[in-house]
Design an enzyme around this catalytic site. Structure first.
Site, mmCIF file in Angstrom:
data_model
loop_
_atom_site.group_PDB
_atom_site.id
_atom_site.type_symbol
_atom_site.label_atom_id
_atom_site.label_comp_id
_atom_site.label_asym_id
_atom_site.label_seq_id
_atom_site.Cartn_x
_atom_site.Cartn_y
_atom_site.Cartn_z
ATOM 1 N N SER A 29 0.729 -1.426 -0.083
ATOM 2 C CA SER A 29 0.302 0.241 0.062
ATOM 3 C C SER A 29 0.853 1.191 0.018
ATOM 4 C CB SER A 29 -0.716 -0.094 0.950
ATOM 5 O OG SER A 29 -1.698 -1.100 1.453
ATOM 6 N N HIS A 60 -3.844 0.158 -4.288
ATOM 7 C CA HIS A 60 -2.824 -0.369 -4.930
ATOM 8 C C HIS A 60 -3.293 -0.613 -6.675
ATOM 9 C CE1 HIS A 60 -1.417 -3.063 -1.926
ATOM 10 N NE2 HIS A 60 -2.163 -2.440 -1.293
ATOM 11 N N HIS A 82 -4.908 -10.100 -1.348
ATOM 12 C CA HIS A 82 -5.150 -9.895 0.023
ATOM 13 C C HIS A 82 -5.733 -11.419 0.060
ATOM 14 C CE1 HIS A 82 -3.426 -6.199 -0.276
ATOM 15 N NE2 HIS A 82 -3.219 -6.028 0.935
ATOM 16 N N TYR A 84 -8.061 -11.274 3.057
ATOM 17 C CA TYR A 84 -9.345 -10.121 3.332
ATOM 18 C C TYR A 84 -10.082 -9.897 2.037
ATOM 19 C CZ TYR A 84 -7.017 -5.719 2.464
ATOM 20 O OH TYR A 84 -6.530 -4.710 1.837
ATOM 21 N N GLU A 85 -9.753 -9.895 1.022
ATOM 22 C CA GLU A 85 -10.439 -9.782 0.125
ATOM 23 C C GLU A 85 -11.755 -10.960 -0.918
ATOM 24 O OE1 GLU A 85 -8.730 -6.908 -3.372
ATOM 25 O OE2 GLU A 85 -6.725 -7.893 -2.442
ATOM 26 N N ALA A 112 3.138 -2.233 4.092
ATOM 27 C CA ALA A 112 2.278 -0.554 5.289
ATOM 28 C C ALA A 112 2.314 -1.326 6.228
ATOM 29 C CB ALA A 112 1.977 0.078 4.705
ATOM 30 N N MET A 210 -1.502 -7.548 6.929
ATOM 31 C CA MET A 210 -2.508 -7.943 6.581
ATOM 32 C C MET A 210 -2.168 -8.766 5.112
ATOM 33 S SD MET A 210 -6.053 -5.003 7.364
ATOM 34 C CE MET A 210 -6.148 -4.301 8.169
ATOM 35 N N SER A 211 -0.636 -8.922 5.124
ATOM 36 C CA SER A 211 -0.247 -9.374 3.656
ATOM 37 C C SER A 211 1.321 -10.454 4.372
ATOM 38 C CB SER A 211 0.050 -8.570 2.997
ATOM 39 O OG SER A 211 1.304 -7.245 3.366
ATOM 40 N N ASN A 234 1.986 3.404 10.997
ATOM 41 C CA ASN A 234 0.938 4.251 11.735
ATOM 42 C C ASN A 234 1.346 3.137 12.956
ATOM 43 O OD1 ASN A 234 -1.102 2.227 10.223
ATOM 44 N ND2 ASN A 234 -1.572 1.705 12.335
ATOM 45 N N HIS A 246 -7.126 3.795 6.557
ATOM 46 C CA HIS A 246 -6.163 3.158 5.764
ATOM 47 C C HIS A 246 -5.852 4.557 4.734
ATOM 48 C CE1 HIS A 246 -5.176 0.929 2.327
ATOM 49 N NE2 HIS A 246 -5.713 1.616 1.421
#
Length: 274
Positions: A29, A60, A82, A84-85, A112, A210-211, A234, A246
């Protein structure tokens, strides 16, 4: 994904190339800007490649960029897939299989991530020394194809120790301070709760995202040398008294753009065996 699908996708890409890439890049990201630095570029949209998923996440671009970067032949993913997609772990990691089929020997994976280690600050770059799979599944579950990799692959040095030391040396040479740490992979798409962050810190996590874990697992299975870099975009929940968004991730990666580009380009220019 079976070998037929891998070969069909790689053949489609290969027909558009004049030279064989030796280094793969997965750009997370806000970090796809590195793809703009590639020379003699060939762009291939994910939607055009047989069996490829499509990236649905803001930040992306959803395309391969193939060409020359710092004298090396590279293939870069501007945007990843991902879990989660809604994609399977096999779909998430399919591009790594295709890169291996195309002939790459090494892969640099970027992301990120939220800072768990309280000594970190947003904008820090962290060399990943190890990871914790907190996703509840694994991309290697299911029948194993011995031609793709061993049934029980060793993950003790999946982040190549020589590459880690090399990256630290590169940072010193160009005057950039980098962190080192353990990356925790969660499924998302929700950010962690403060209690979850405390738990992850207790078990040894320094950053969370998350990746990355699925792709690196498959890269290790495939025998690729791996370097992982996190941009601490963050601080994770509960460390600072502010909500996580995000947009903050994208804004922070934009702020560290120059250092990120200098660092990764320096690594690529001198990377052993790539």
């Amino acid at each position: 994904m079976d070998q037929v699908s891998i070969k069909e996708a790689s053949q489609f890409i290969k027909e558009k190339l004049s030279k064989t890439p030796t280094l793969g890049l997965i750009l997370g990201s806000g970090l796809g800007v590195l793809g703009e630095e590639i020379e003699n570029k060939t762009f291939i949209s994910y939607k055009d490649i047989p069996h490829f998923p499509e990236s649905t996440v803001s930040g992306h671009k959803g395309q391969l960029v193939i060409g020359t970067l710092e004298g090396k032949q590279v293939i870069a993913m501007q945007g990843r897939f991902h879990f989660y997609e809604g994609y399977s772990m096999q779909q998430v990691t399919f591009p790594v299989r295709v890169m291996k089929q195309l002939g790459i020997e090494s892969i640099i994976v970027t992301n990120a991530a939220g800072g768990i280690n309280e000594s970190f600050e947003p904008g820090d770059l962290m060399i990943i020394t190890d990871h914790i799979n907190n996703m509840g599944t694994n991309p290697l579950i299911g029948p194993n194809d011995d031609e793709l990799g061993a049934r029980f692959p060793d993950m003790s040095k999946v982040y190549d120790p020589e590459y880690i030391q090399f990256a630290k040396n590169c940072a010193n040479e160009i005057g950039i301070t980098v962190r080192e740490g353990v990356y925790v992979g969660n499924t998302g798409p929700v950010y962690e709760t403060p209690a979850e962050v405390r738990m992850l810190r207790t078990v040894g996590g320094d950053a969370v995202g998350m990746s990355t874990v699925p792709e690196v697992t498959v890269a290790g299975h495939a025998g690729l040398r791996v370097l992982g870099i996190s941009c601490i975009s963050n601080m994770a929940a509960g460390i600072l008294d502010q909500p996580l968004t995000h947009q903050e991730v994208i804004e922070t990666t934009e702020k560290v753009r120059e250092d990120f580009l200098r660092f990764v380009k320096k690594i690529i220019s001198d990377l052993p065996n790539s």
